[in-house]
Design a protein around this motif. Structure first.
Motif, PDB file in Angstrom:
ATOM      1  N   ARG A 447       0.854  -1.192   0.000  1.00  0.00           N
ATOM      2  CA  ARG A 447       0.000   0.000   0.000  1.00  0.00           C
ATOM      3  C   ARG A 447       0.886   1.238   0.000  1.00  0.00           C
ATOM      4  N   LEU A 448       0.903   1.922  -1.101  1.00  0.00           N
ATOM      5  CA  LEU A 448       1.807   3.053  -1.299  1.00  0.00           C
ATOM      6  C   LEU A 448       1.267   4.285  -0.584  1.00  0.00           C
ATOM      7  N   PRO A 449       1.989   4.804   0.415  1.00  0.00           N
ATOM      8  CA  PRO A 449       1.516   6.031   1.093  1.00  0.00           C
ATOM      9  C   PRO A 449       1.649   7.234   0.165  1.00  0.00           C
ATOM     10  N   ARG A 450       0.574   7.979   0.029  1.00  0.00           N
ATOM     11  CA  ARG A 450       0.570   9.099  -0.924  1.00  0.00           C
ATOM     12  C   ARG A 450       1.712  10.077  -0.680  1.00  0.00           C
ATOM     13  N   LYS A 451       1.837  10.577   0.541  1.00  0.00           N
ATOM     14  CA  LYS A 451       2.801  11.640   0.798  1.00  0.00           C
ATOM     15  C   LYS A 451       4.235  11.178   0.538  1.00  0.00           C
ATOM     16  N   LYS A 452       4.558   9.974   0.989  1.00  0.00           N
ATOM     17  CA  LYS A 452       5.917   9.471   0.775  1.00  0.00           C
ATOM     18  C   LYS A 452       6.177   9.256  -0.709  1.00  0.00           C
ATOM     19  N   LEU A 453       5.200   8.714  -1.416  1.00  0.00           N
ATOM     20  CA  LEU A 453       5.370   8.466  -2.845  1.00  0.00           C
ATOM     21  C   LEU A 453       5.646   9.763  -3.593  1.00  0.00           C
ATOM     22  N   LEU A 454       4.934  10.822  -3.241  1.00  0.00           N
ATOM     23  CA  LEU A 454       5.138  12.106  -3.916  1.00  0.00           C
ATOM     24  C   LEU A 454       6.543  12.638  -3.656  1.00  0.00           C
ATOM     25  N   ARG A 455       7.009  12.506  -2.407  1.00  0.00           N
ATOM     26  CA  ARG A 455       8.365  12.982  -2.087  1.00  0.00           C
ATOM     27  C   ARG A 455       9.419  12.178  -2.838  1.00  0.00           C
ATOM     28  N   LEU A 456       9.193  10.889  -3.000  1.00  0.00           N
ATOM     29  CA  LEU A 456      10.142  10.055  -3.748  1.00  0.00           C
ATOM     30  C   LEU A 456      10.166  10.461  -5.214  1.00  0.00           C
ATOM     31  N   TRP A 457       9.006  10.710  -5.804  1.00  0.00           N
ATOM     32  CA  TRP A 457       8.962  11.129  -7.204  1.00  0.00           C
ATOM     33  C   TRP A 457       9.707  12.445  -7.406  1.00  0.00           C
ATOM     34  N   ILE A 458       9.537  13.360  -6.473  1.00  0.00           N
ATOM     35  CA  ILE A 458      10.242  14.647  -6.571  1.00  0.00           C
ATOM     36  C   ILE A 458      11.741  14.422  -6.484  1.00  0.00           C
ATOM     37  N   ALA A 459      12.157  13.593  -5.536  1.00  0.00           N
ATOM     38  CA  ALA A 459      13.585  13.307  -5.376  1.00  0.00           C
ATOM     39  C   ALA A 459      14.164  12.649  -6.618  1.00  0.00           C
ATOM     40  N   ILE A 483      -4.378   7.455 -11.180  1.00  0.00           N
ATOM     41  CA  ILE A 483      -5.579   6.812 -10.615  1.00  0.00           C
ATOM     42  C   ILE A 483      -6.751   6.942 -11.577  1.00  0.00           C
ATOM     43  N   HIS A 484      -6.940   8.127 -12.135  1.00  0.00           N
ATOM     44  CA  HIS A 484      -8.057   8.351 -13.051  1.00  0.00           C
ATOM     45  C   HIS A 484      -7.887   7.601 -14.363  1.00  0.00           C
ATOM     46  N   ARG A 485      -6.645   7.216 -14.680  1.00  0.00           N
ATOM     47  CA  ARG A 485      -6.389   6.408 -15.873  1.00  0.00           C
ATOM     48  C   ARG A 485      -6.404   4.913 -15.564  1.00  0.00           C
ATOM     49  N   SER A 486      -6.814   4.562 -14.362  1.00  0.00           N
ATOM     50  CA  SER A 486      -6.940   3.160 -13.920  1.00  0.00           C
ATOM     51  C   SER A 486      -5.598   2.446 -13.874  1.00  0.00           C
ATOM     52  N   MET A 487      -4.527   3.184 -13.658  1.00  0.00           N
ATOM     53  CA  MET A 487      -3.193   2.576 -13.545  1.00  0.00           C
ATOM     54  C   MET A 487      -2.822   2.293 -12.093  1.00  0.00           C
ATOM     55  N   LEU A 488      -3.466   2.954 -11.163  1.00  0.00           N
ATOM     56  CA  LEU A 488      -3.308   2.693  -9.735  1.00  0.00           C
ATOM     57  C   LEU A 488      -4.687   2.600  -9.111  1.00  0.00           C
ATOM     58  N   GLN A 489      -4.782   1.814  -8.041  1.00  0.00           N
ATOM     59  CA  GLN A 489      -6.058   1.632  -7.364  1.00  0.00           C
ATOM     60  C   GLN A 489      -6.016   2.310  -5.997  1.00  0.00           C
ATOM     61  N   VAL A 490      -7.048   3.036  -5.660  1.00  0.00           N
ATOM     62  CA  VAL A 490      -7.156   3.639  -4.330  1.00  0.00           C
ATOM     63  C   VAL A 490      -7.605   2.558  -3.347  1.00  0.00           C
ATOM     64  N   VAL A 491      -6.834   2.363  -2.288  1.00  0.00           N
ATOM     65  CA  VAL A 491      -7.207   1.359  -1.284  1.00  0.00           C
ATOM     66  C   VAL A 491      -7.558   1.991   0.057  1.00  0.00           C
ATOM     67  N   GLU A 492      -7.239   3.267   0.223  1.00  0.00           N
ATOM     68  CA  GLU A 492      -7.604   3.940   1.470  1.00  0.00           C
ATOM     69  C   GLU A 492      -7.661   5.443   1.231  1.00  0.00           C
ATOM     70  N   LYS A 493      -8.704   6.054   1.791  1.00  0.00           N
ATOM     71  CA  LYS A 493      -8.815   7.510   1.779  1.00  0.00           C
ATOM     72  C   LYS A 493      -8.774   8.005   3.210  1.00  0.00           C
ATOM     73  N   ASN A 494      -8.347   9.258   3.375  1.00  0.00           N
ATOM     74  CA  ASN A 494      -8.369   9.821   4.715  1.00  0.00           C
ATOM     75  C   ASN A 494      -9.765  10.369   5.019  1.00  0.00           C
ATOM     76  N   TYR A 495      -9.903  10.981   6.161  1.00  0.00           N
ATOM     77  CA  TYR A 495     -11.220  11.440   6.593  1.00  0.00           C
ATOM     78  C   TYR A 495     -11.759  12.578   5.733  1.00  0.00           C
ATOM     79  N   PHE A 496     -10.885  13.162   4.922  1.00  0.00           N
ATOM     80  CA  PHE A 496     -11.314  14.285   4.092  1.00  0.00           C
ATOM     81  C   PHE A 496     -11.617  13.835   2.670  1.00  0.00           C
ATOM     82  N   GLY A 497     -11.600  12.511   2.423  1.00  0.00           N
ATOM     83  CA  GLY A 497     -11.871  11.998   1.095  1.00  0.00           C
ATOM     84  C   GLY A 497     -10.670  12.063   0.178  1.00  0.00           C
ATOM     85  N   ARG A 498      -9.515  12.376   0.719  1.00  0.00           N
ATOM     86  CA  ARG A 498      -8.293  12.476  -0.075  1.00  0.00           C
ATOM     87  C   ARG A 498      -7.573  11.126  -0.082  1.00  0.00           C
TER      88      ARG A 498
END
Length: 937
Positions: A447-459, A483-498
């Motif tokens: 399960r890829l954590p969003r925030k960490k994944l974004l920081r890795l991509w930037i790095a 995600i919208h291109r169906s290349m990744l699947q959302v498995v968890e959202k936070n309380y804000f729907g993100r």
């Protein structure tokens, strides 16, 4: 994929042609003839690479039959990687932060001739690289056929498979279709709706999930209820003329309408014919496999609305294409559930067996193979078909399971699956391809954590600046696009729907692993049978290994090293990597049982990301100050207490995680502590995250310099520091998360002067005055705050009336926040709240919930409320409630809570825990329930 390597090389070349680099080159040219034509040399390399990139854009990369082309692309890829390495080192040498200016730097060269030798070496390498590029261009003219250019006769290689699959779907027997009954009924009801307006219906999901099969099933059954109908497969390379000709031809065939000659008609005439054909008719048109909105917009004016109940059905892999239909007419197809997957696989793998039963000796490996398919119908059908013709032996089926990636690459019987999935990758925008492949470097089902994944991509350098958006905002846009291109699947959202966590579908991951290997993007080593890393490996991920890593391998080209869930004895491994892999950009050692970091880490001039989260590292070496390019330093829950002064020299640092966990039970006032930071860190203007630091007079005074902060956590705040802290924080217009912890539970947090209009998440741990809840923080920021934690506030008055003004709250947790006996949640309060926690309020004897309060609440935490012996009154009014967790509650409370099921008109699970081991043992199950509920928000 070679174009991705070219993009990386062009990026670093672009950095090198900055003003400071040009000035440096002009200075160097006076010192050595090697540099005289260097600027022209760099520009020539950039031009050659751009032209090559344009050529690669126009050819079919997935056609492996053109051997000269494949070999040439590989050469381009390797040279582009080599250029990226050369330029990275050159940029480091001329931009080293130790020098105040180029003139001082040039002076330094005479005092340190070794630096001049290094510069001369890399400049010479660039000259050689330019010569190699010229030779590659000549080689292409001599050896590489150009018939595969997108305008040529052999184009649309993967689209042919998509078209063939669409045709095949029309001939599938009903008894071979599994798991579509409910969706078929839903589409049928939409088609036959009493609404006579022309309406659009969309079915979307990842490639191979069964969109075309489902729509074909409905189309064949319902088409005769319409005056005319057409099925159109839309390729990426469609033309409007051709699209309209196909539609007219489809409508005219089968005797529906007299045949019309469209061969010599222009676009205007074709549209006029379509309008005439559609007038006063109830029609059904299927637009299969649509990739963008433009195709629909090109024909929109031909779709007549005569209020006869006409329907347009669209299938797509892309969410924004599906949005052409109103939300009530959109159907997102999910992979098949486990039982349906097994049923479909057995029908294909055992076509002549009685009831398609799997022989017992094969059941273990059949189950494993079905699990690998992860509910994807096309994968189940393809692999089932392959295995139906193989030997029915355990060893043969185990072989197919163990080498699935190889089979996808080399077994022609799996070409339909491979090419349908390849099509999704092929038509990704260039900037998304590396991001997608990078996700395959993590373990299966990780399960890829969003925030960490974004920081890795930037790095990694995958993210480029866009306007005023931060790199993190751009990266999140990339993630949502995947995600919208169906290349990744959302498995968890936070309380804000993100999106909180996502993962790759297993079959798509196998494809990505194959592409990573072919293009030398990266290698994931996860068991003893994995391919070993080699000297040209650029990214290495070690996953689930136990003392099986080859410590002797030399990886001079390595740029990324990831360790995921390992117990590898890593001291020799890390020393080897830090000593010999000088181009490293990302090093993530999360969870490794290491205690030291080699001093050689300071020589990694390219390092952008260093992750030591949950390690046992006690200190950082002084050489850390040499990491000029470091953007993320993650020390969360390591054993480090103090940061070296050299951290203040990391001018590009964006995210600093420096927090120590001291109470894993979370029952005491101080569960975590921050770190002492050197004074100079408050001049790091790019810092966006500090989690967290220890407060003192200097800290709260200097903090206001960090105007780019988005996320901030501070501990040990004294009352006499509160005013200065408010002044500093109020200067931060981008701050969205604030966590302030007092020095002890009796220390008052005097934060009335805090004004943060952009604040979304607020955590205050410490004593509060009653007036605090009426301060500007809650009055002005009330509409923006979505998450609120109050701990040890010791309020005498009920806080709920004041907090109810925060109408966008989705998460509210009160821990020792209130000294009173009753809490009443009135009707209309907290309309968006999804999670409520009440904890350690020793005087609380009653909680009441009026009808109409917390209309969207999904979970309740009740934790250590010693006087609360009754289930919250009115809980039956919470119609959205999914579960209630009770921990350390009075003895009889658990039985009373579980007995409340009879009050509910909905499903609510109740969990009671009175010891920590039971709590942690159930955490996965609870998390699974939460993910299921949040996905439906």
């Amino acid at each position: 994929m070679a174009e991705s390597a070219i993009l990386a090389a062009l990026r670093v070349l672009g950095d090198l042609t900055s003003e400071i680099a040009k000035l440096a080159i002009s200075k160097f040219s006076k010192l050595c003839s090697t540099y005289k034509n260097l600027e022209a040399n760099i520009n020539n390399i950039s031009s050659e690479l751009r032209v090559m990139q344009g050529f690669l854009d126009g050819i079919e990369m997935d056609d492996q039959s053109n051997k000269p082309q494949v070999a040439w692309i590989k050469e381009v890829h390797e040279l582009a990687n080599h250029i990226e390495d050369i330029v990275s080192e050159f940029a480091y040498l001329i931009n080293n932060q130790k020098f105040d200016g180029i003139s001082i730097y040039v002076t330094k060269l005479f005092k340190d001739p070794k630096l001049l030798v290094h510069l001369k070496r890399v400049a010479s390498q660039l000259l050689v690289a330019e010569t190699r590029l010229v030779n590659l261009a000549r080689m292409k003219e001599r050896w590489v056929p150009t018939t595969n250019v997108s305008t040529g006769e052999n184009s649309n290689y993967s689209n042919e498979y998509s078209y063939k699959m669409a045709i095949s779907a029309h001939f599938i027997d009903e008894d071979q279709i599994v798991g579509i009954k409910n969706n078929s009924e839903k589409l049928t009801s939409w088609l036959n709706s009493k609404n006579l307006e022309l309406s659009v219906i969309s079915v979307w999901g990842m490639g191979g999930v069964g969109k075309t099969t489902l729509v074909t099933n409905v189309f064949k059954r319902e088409k005769n209820n319409f005056d005319c109908h057409a099925w159109i497969n839309i390729s990426q390379s469609y033309t409007v003329d051709n699209l309209l000709q196909n539609m007219i031809s489809e409508i005219c065939k089968e005797g529906q309408i007299n045949s019309i000659n469209t061969g010599n008609k222009d676009l205007r005439e074709l549209k006029e014919i379509m309008v005439k054909l559609m007038k006063r008719k109830k029609y059904l048109i299927v637009l299969d496999d649509m990739w963008d909105l433009k195709a629909f917009q090109d024909i929109r004016d031909t779709l007549v609305n005569d209020h006869r109940g006409s329907r347009i059905m669209i299938t797509s892999r892309i969410a924004n294409v599906a949005s052409l239909a109103p939300e009530s007419n959109r159907l997102e197809l999910e992979p098949l559930p486990e039982l349906d997957s097994w049923d479909l696989f057995c029908k294909k793998a055992f076509p002549i067996e009685k009831n398609h039963e799997c022989p017992p000796p094969l059941k273990k490996w059949a189950k494993e193979i079905v699990s690998k398919c992860d509910g994807l119908p096309l994968a189940l059908v393809s692999l089932g078909g392959v295995l139906s013709c193989s030997e029915k032996t355990e060893s043969e089926w185990r072989r197919v399971h163990d080498q699935l990636t190889w089979e996808l690459d080399n077994n022609p019987n799996l070409d339909p699956l491979k090419n349908i999935l390849n099509l999704s990758f092929k038509y990704l925008p260039k900037y998304l391809k590396n991001c997608f492949l990078h996700c395959s470097l993590f373990a299966e089902d990780f399960r890829l954590p969003r925030k960490k994944l974004l920081r890795l991509w930037i790095a990694e350098g995958f993210i480029q600046q866009k306007g005023r958006s931060t790199l993190e905002e751009v990266a999140e846009g990339y993630l949502m696009d995947l995600i919208h291109r169906s290349m990744l699947q959302v498995v968890e959202k936070n309380y804000f729907g993100r999106v909180k966590r996502c993962q790759m579908h297993d079959t798509l991951r196998e494809l990505a692993i194959s592409l990573c290997k072919r293009e030398n993007f990266g290698l994931m080593q996860e068991d003893n049978n994995s391919e070993n890393a080699h000297s040209s490996t650029r990214r290495l991920s070690i996953t689930n290994l136990r003392d099986t890593v080859n410590h002797d391998v030399c990886l001079p080209k390595l740029r990324t090293f990831l360790s995921v869930d390992n117990d590898v004895p890593s001291s020799p491994l890390l020393s080897m990597i830090f000593d010999k892999s000088r181009y490293l950009t990302v090093v993530d050692l999360e969870g490794l049982p290491i205690e030291t970091v080699p001093n050689a880490i300071g020589d990694l001039f390219n390092l952008n990301y260093l992750g030591l989260r949950h390690t046992m590292v006690k200190s950082l070496p002084k050489s850390i100050k040499k990491l000029y390019n470091l953007q993320t330093l993650d020390l969360f829950c390591s054993q480090i207490q103090t940061l070296p002064d050299g951290i203040a020299e990391l001018r590009k640092l964006r995210h600093l995680f420096a927090e120590v966990e001291v109470d894993p039970t979370y029952r005491s006032f101080r569960t975590r502590t921050g770190m002492s930071l050197p004074k100079g860190i408050f001049y790091l203007k790019d810092l966006q995250t500090i989690q967290s630091l220890e407060s003192n007079a200097m800290v709260v005074r200097e903090l206001g310099n960090l105007t780019q902060l988005r996320s901030f956590r501070i501990y040990n705040v004294k009352e006499n520091q509160s005013v200065e802290l408010c002044k500093s924080l109020s200067k931060m217009s981008f701050l969205s998360l604030v966590n302030i912890n007092a020095s002890d539970e009796e220390e008052i947090l005097q934060l009335d002067g805090l004004n943060l209009p952009q604040l979304q998440k607020l955590c205050l741990y410490g004593k509060l005055k009653e007036t605090m809840l009426e301060s500007p923080l809650f009055k002005i920021s009330g509409d923006s705050i979505q998450m609120l934690r109050l701990g040890w506030s010791q309020l005498q008055n009920d806080p709920l009336p004041s907090l109810s003004h925060c109408r966008n709250l989705t998460f509210l947790h009160l821990k020792r926040a209130y000294e009173g006996q009753r809490l009443i949640f009135q009707a209309g309060w907290f309309p968006k709240l999804k999670s409520l926690g009440l904890e350690q309020m020793s005087n609380l004897i009653q909680v009441e919930m009026e009808q109409g309060t917390m209309a969207t609440l999904e979970e309740i935490w009740l934790w250590e409320l010693k006087q609360l012996v009754e289930v919250p009154k009115g809980i039956e009014h919470l119609v959205s409630l999914k579960w209630m967790g009770c921990r350390y509650m009075p003895v009889d409370f658990g039985g009373l809570a579980e007995g409340t099921h009879q009050l509910f008109h909905f499903t609510c699970r109740v969990f009671t825990f009175n010891d920590l081991s039971a709590w942690y043992a159930s955490s996965y199950f609870i998390g699974k329930i939460m993910r299921m509920s949040l996905q439906n928000l």
